[in-house]
Motif scaffolding. Structure first.
Motif, PDB file in Angstrom:
ATOM      1  N   GLY A 194      24.687  26.838  42.369  1.00 59.34           N
ATOM      2  CA  GLY A 194      25.455  26.649  43.680  1.00 59.34           C
ATOM      3  C   GLY A 194      27.106  26.860  43.530  1.00 59.34           C
ATOM      4  O   GLY A 194      27.614  26.403  44.652  1.00 59.34           O
ATOM      5  N   ILE A 195      27.296  27.813  43.020  1.00 58.64           N
ATOM      6  CA  ILE A 195      28.844  28.114  42.779  1.00 58.64           C
ATOM      7  C   ILE A 195      29.060  29.321  43.875  1.00 58.64           C
ATOM      8  O   ILE A 195      28.518  30.446  43.831  1.00 58.64           O
ATOM      9  N   PRO A 196      29.981  29.222  44.778  1.00 57.39           N
ATOM     10  CA  PRO A 196      30.109  30.369  45.702  1.00 57.39           C
ATOM     11  C   PRO A 196      30.735  31.747  44.999  1.00 57.39           C
ATOM     12  O   PRO A 196      31.459  31.572  44.193  1.00 57.39           O
ATOM     13  N   GLU A 197      30.308  32.799  45.427  1.00 57.11           N
ATOM     14  CA  GLU A 197      30.551  33.962  44.846  1.00 57.11           C
ATOM     15  C   GLU A 197      32.003  34.226  45.131  1.00 57.11           C
ATOM     16  O   GLU A 197      32.795  33.789  46.010  1.00 57.11           O
ATOM     17  N   GLY A 198      32.687  34.560  43.695  1.00 60.09           N
ATOM     18  CA  GLY A 198      34.166  34.749  43.650  1.00 60.09           C
ATOM     19  C   GLY A 198      35.056  33.339  43.266  1.00 60.09           C
ATOM     20  O   GLY A 198      36.237  33.487  43.280  1.00 60.09           O
ATOM     21  N   ALA A 199      34.348  32.300  43.284  1.00 62.13           N
ATOM     22  CA  ALA A 199      35.028  31.092  43.068  1.00 62.13           C
ATOM     23  C   ALA A 199      35.554  30.861  41.512  1.00 62.13           C
ATOM     24  O   ALA A 199      34.599  31.711  40.776  1.00 62.13           O
ATOM     25  N   PRO A 200      36.649  30.609  41.331  1.00 64.46           N
ATOM     26  CA  PRO A 200      36.958  30.596  39.907  1.00 64.46           C
ATOM     27  C   PRO A 200      36.343  29.397  38.940  1.00 64.46           C
ATOM     28  O   PRO A 200      35.990  28.527  39.525  1.00 64.46           O
ATOM     29  N   VAL A 201      35.829  29.835  37.830  1.00 62.31           N
ATOM     30  CA  VAL A 201      34.785  28.789  36.969  1.00 62.31           C
ATOM     31  C   VAL A 201      35.420  28.698  35.639  1.00 62.31           C
ATOM     32  O   VAL A 201      35.716  29.654  35.080  1.00 62.31           O
ATOM     33  N   ALA A 274      32.268  33.513  33.584  1.00 58.09           N
ATOM     34  CA  ALA A 274      33.312  32.408  33.661  1.00 58.09           C
ATOM     35  C   ALA A 274      34.762  33.154  33.859  1.00 58.09           C
ATOM     36  O   ALA A 274      34.755  34.128  33.303  1.00 58.09           O
ATOM     37  N   THR A 275      35.566  32.230  34.309  1.00 55.76           N
ATOM     38  CA  THR A 275      37.054  32.792  34.425  1.00 55.76           C
ATOM     39  C   THR A 275      37.881  32.565  33.190  1.00 55.76           C
ATOM     40  O   THR A 275      38.596  33.141  32.796  1.00 55.76           O
ATOM     41  N   LEU A 276      37.572  31.349  32.910  1.00 50.65           N
ATOM     42  CA  LEU A 276      38.212  30.859  31.368  1.00 50.65           C
ATOM     43  C   LEU A 276      37.244  29.706  30.935  1.00 50.65           C
ATOM     44  O   LEU A 276      36.403  29.068  31.585  1.00 50.65           O
ATOM     45  N   ALA A 277      37.371  29.372  29.509  1.00 47.92           N
ATOM     46  CA  ALA A 277      36.926  28.339  28.879  1.00 47.92           C
ATOM     47  C   ALA A 277      37.942  27.362  29.017  1.00 47.92           C
ATOM     48  O   ALA A 277      38.994  27.454  28.848  1.00 47.92           O
ATOM     49  N   LEU A 337      44.880  29.872  36.530  1.00 51.68           N
ATOM     50  CA  LEU A 337      44.161  30.408  37.974  1.00 51.68           C
ATOM     51  C   LEU A 337      45.222  30.965  38.966  1.00 51.68           C
ATOM     52  O   LEU A 337      44.995  31.893  39.676  1.00 51.68           O
ATOM     53  N   ASP A 338      46.164  30.555  38.656  1.00 52.92           N
ATOM     54  CA  ASP A 338      47.516  31.046  39.855  1.00 52.92           C
ATOM     55  C   ASP A 338      47.680  32.568  39.334  1.00 52.92           C
ATOM     56  O   ASP A 338      48.443  33.232  40.256  1.00 52.92           O
ATOM     57  N   ASP A 339      47.354  33.200  38.027  1.00 49.52           N
ATOM     58  CA  ASP A 339      47.945  34.410  37.776  1.00 49.52           C
ATOM     59  C   ASP A 339      46.613  35.159  37.066  1.00 49.52           C
ATOM     60  O   ASP A 339      46.399  35.146  35.755  1.00 49.52           O
ATOM     61  N   GLU A 341      46.134  38.293  36.553  1.00 49.74           N
ATOM     62  CA  GLU A 341      46.634  39.425  35.509  1.00 49.74           C
ATOM     63  C   GLU A 341      46.929  38.871  34.427  1.00 49.74           C
ATOM     64  O   GLU A 341      46.134  39.399  33.008  1.00 49.74           O
ATOM     65  N   GLU A 342      47.426  37.705  34.288  1.00 51.53           N
ATOM     66  CA  GLU A 342      47.562  36.826  32.733  1.00 51.53           C
ATOM     67  C   GLU A 342      46.109  36.677  32.337  1.00 51.53           C
ATOM     68  O   GLU A 342      45.991  36.763  31.140  1.00 51.53           O
ATOM     69  N   LEU A 343      45.330  35.971  33.073  1.00 47.52           N
ATOM     70  CA  LEU A 343      44.143  35.647  32.532  1.00 47.52           C
ATOM     71  C   LEU A 343      43.366  36.824  31.900  1.00 47.52           C
ATOM     72  O   LEU A 343      42.715  36.842  30.961  1.00 47.52           O
ATOM     73  N   ALA A 344      43.354  38.041  32.775  1.00 43.09           N
ATOM     74  CA  ALA A 344      42.646  39.282  32.317  1.00 43.09           C
ATOM     75  C   ALA A 344      43.276  39.668  30.957  1.00 43.09           C
ATOM     76  O   ALA A 344      42.849  40.141  29.986  1.00 43.09           O
ATOM     77  N   ARG A 345      44.774  39.585  31.052  1.00 44.54           N
ATOM     78  CA  ARG A 345      45.378  40.054  29.703  1.00 44.54           C
ATOM     79  C   ARG A 345      44.989  39.137  28.597  1.00 44.54           C
ATOM     80  O   ARG A 345      44.684  39.737  27.297  1.00 44.54           O
ATOM     81  N   ARG A 346      44.967  37.882  28.578  1.00 40.56           N
ATOM     82  CA  ARG A 346      44.769  36.619  27.558  1.00 40.56           C
ATOM     83  C   ARG A 346      43.245  37.173  26.911  1.00 40.56           C
ATOM     84  O   ARG A 346      42.803  36.964  25.986  1.00 40.56           O
ATOM     85  N   GLY A 347      42.440  37.296  28.203  1.00 41.76           N
ATOM     86  CA  GLY A 347      40.952  37.409  28.011  1.00 41.76           C
ATOM     87  C   GLY A 347      40.853  38.629  26.949  1.00 41.76           C
ATOM     88  O   GLY A 347      39.826  38.702  26.173  1.00 41.76           O
ATOM     89  N   ALA A 348      41.416  39.724  27.379  1.00 35.91           N
ATOM     90  CA  ALA A 348      41.148  41.190  26.442  1.00 35.91           C
ATOM     91  C   ALA A 348      41.948  40.606  25.172  1.00 35.91           C
ATOM     92  O   ALA A 348      41.023  41.172  24.239  1.00 35.91           O
ATOM     93  N   ALA A 349      43.058  39.961  25.103  1.00 36.62           N
ATOM     94  CA  ALA A 349      43.367  39.671  23.765  1.00 36.62           C
ATOM     95  C   ALA A 349      42.427  38.889  22.753  1.00 36.62           C
ATOM     96  O   ALA A 349      42.191  39.053  21.500  1.00 36.62           O
TER      97      ALA A 349
END
Length: 388
Positions: A194-201, A274-277, A337-339, A341-349
């Motif tokens: 039941g999580i809306p599409e695009g919601a941060p998780v 998910a967006t982050l752990a 969640l405010d950033d 681009e930083e989420l993506a950078r740290r996830g790739a690292a």
């Protein structure tokens, strides 16, 4: 080479989980694995049995009801001989206490691995840990899963600390199974959540027991929702505190924003979506959940305890907190969640770090080398004081 893996039980936990990972690497290394659980398959002590069987691992149960059961060591020695193994690998405290002695009787070398960091203990639990360290230190080798665990035990048990026998082997993660989403893959989580599409998780994977961080995450969620109204906390796992956590979410008014997914076999499909752990744990040697999150290409908010900073590099692959305070958790998750681009950078690292430092293949190679060494030098498996 045949390895008999002796473990306290097949309950839900990181130690049990790594056996599945090792099974996938075993054919490449010409290892034949068999698992022997000390505990009987009752009372919730066989949770992981289906997963081990699905991985092709033969499993037996010794059926011991308590650590110092008089028949325990003779029965374990007989099981070791009957297995025809070349090496015994004991995991967790009870196995690390009994297997080295039984291995001596069965004339098989024994390696031991402890998967936790020492903490304040008393009574029977304190005795249990002390025995595991004392006996394991006189086996062919006592392995710790992180520097944090090694250092913690060396500080608490200086008389047992034996540098020639103690070593560190980080657990590994299957980076082929846990990986970021392929371009163009659906990013939505299962509709049942039941999580809306695009919601941060924010995903928290773990057994729901005291100290694992679920309560702190739930308490943090009202502040996260105030800043990000669509944000969801996805709790994957189950355990004795599940109902308490559900009640807490209702009391805090965030029940609709906290999703209880239960124990799942598709964690590798959920994490990259998910967006982050998040893991505001109180104590952790080397959390499998964070290895899997890193391999899945998502960054982590976690507590700077035990072996966590060996997985999560603050400012590079995630955010480390000095304590599991809900206020700190809320602030860090909100900042993340405010950033995007930083989420993506740290996830790739995080993904790169998982591949280079924590791959299952590197971990299995390190274990196989130790198996070969102790199998070729059986005298080092004798219980004795002094140098090997």
């Amino acid at each position: 080479m045949k390895v008999l893996v002796v473990i306290d039980s097949l309950n839900f936990g990181g130690a049990e989980n790594v056996l599945v990972t090792l099974a996938a690497e075993a054919p490449r290394l010409d290892l034949e694995l068999e698992v022997l659980s000390l505990a009987p398959p009752t009372g919730g002590k066989a949770t992981w049995l289906p997963r081990l069987q699905a991985a092709g691992l033969p499993v037996r149960f010794l059926g011991l009801e308590r650590l110092l059961q008089p028949s325990g060591i003779p029965r374990l020695a007989r099981a070791i001989r009957e297995s025809g193994c070349d090496v015994v690998h004991a995991h967790l405290e009870d196995a690390s206490t009994l297997a080295p002695i039984a291995g001596l009787l069965a004339r098989r070398p024994v390696l031991c691995t402890l998967h936790h960091v020492p903490g304040p203990l008393s009574g029977r639990e304190a005795v249990r840990e002390r025995l595991a360290v004392a006996v394991g230190s006189r086996s062919a080798g006592l392995i710790f899963v992180s520097q944090g665990s090694y250092d913690g035990f060396a500080a608490v048990y200086p008389r047992s600390h034996t540098p020639s026998r103690w070593s560190i082997v980080h657990n590994g993660v299957d980076v082929r199974r846990f990986r970021p989403l392929e371009p163009g893959s659906p990013a939505a989580l299962p509709s049942e959540f039941g999580i809306p599409e695009g919601a941060p998780v924010a995903a928290l994977v773990g057994h729901m027991r005291p100290g694992k961080g679920q309560e702190e995450a739930v308490r943090a969620w009202p502040d996260v929702v105030a800043a990000h109204p669509q944000a969801r906390l996805l709790l994957i796992g189950n355990g004795p505190r599940e109902e308490l956590l559900r009640e807490l979410a209702r009391d805090l008014g965030v029940a609709s924003h906290v999703v209880f997914a239960g124990a799942r076999d598709d964690v590798h499909d959920l994490l990259p979506r998910a967006t982050l752990a998040v893991l505001p744990t109180h104590s952790e040697a080397l959390p499998t959940a964070l290895l899997e999150a890193s391999a899945s290409g998502i960054p982590t908010v976690a507590t700077d305890v035990g072996g966590v900073p060996e997985v999560v590099v603050d400012g590079e692959t995630g955010w480390l907190l000095p304590s599991p305070s809900p206020d700190l958790v809320a602030s860090a998750v909100t900042k993340a969640l405010d950033d995007p681009e930083e989420l993506a950078r740290r996830g790739a690292a995080a993904r790169v770090r998982a591949e280079t430092v924590f791959s299952a293949s590197g971990w299995a190679d390190a274990l196989a080398a130790r198996y070969a060494a102790v199998a070729a030098d059986r005298p080092t498996a004798r219980l004795e004081d002094g140098r090997p």
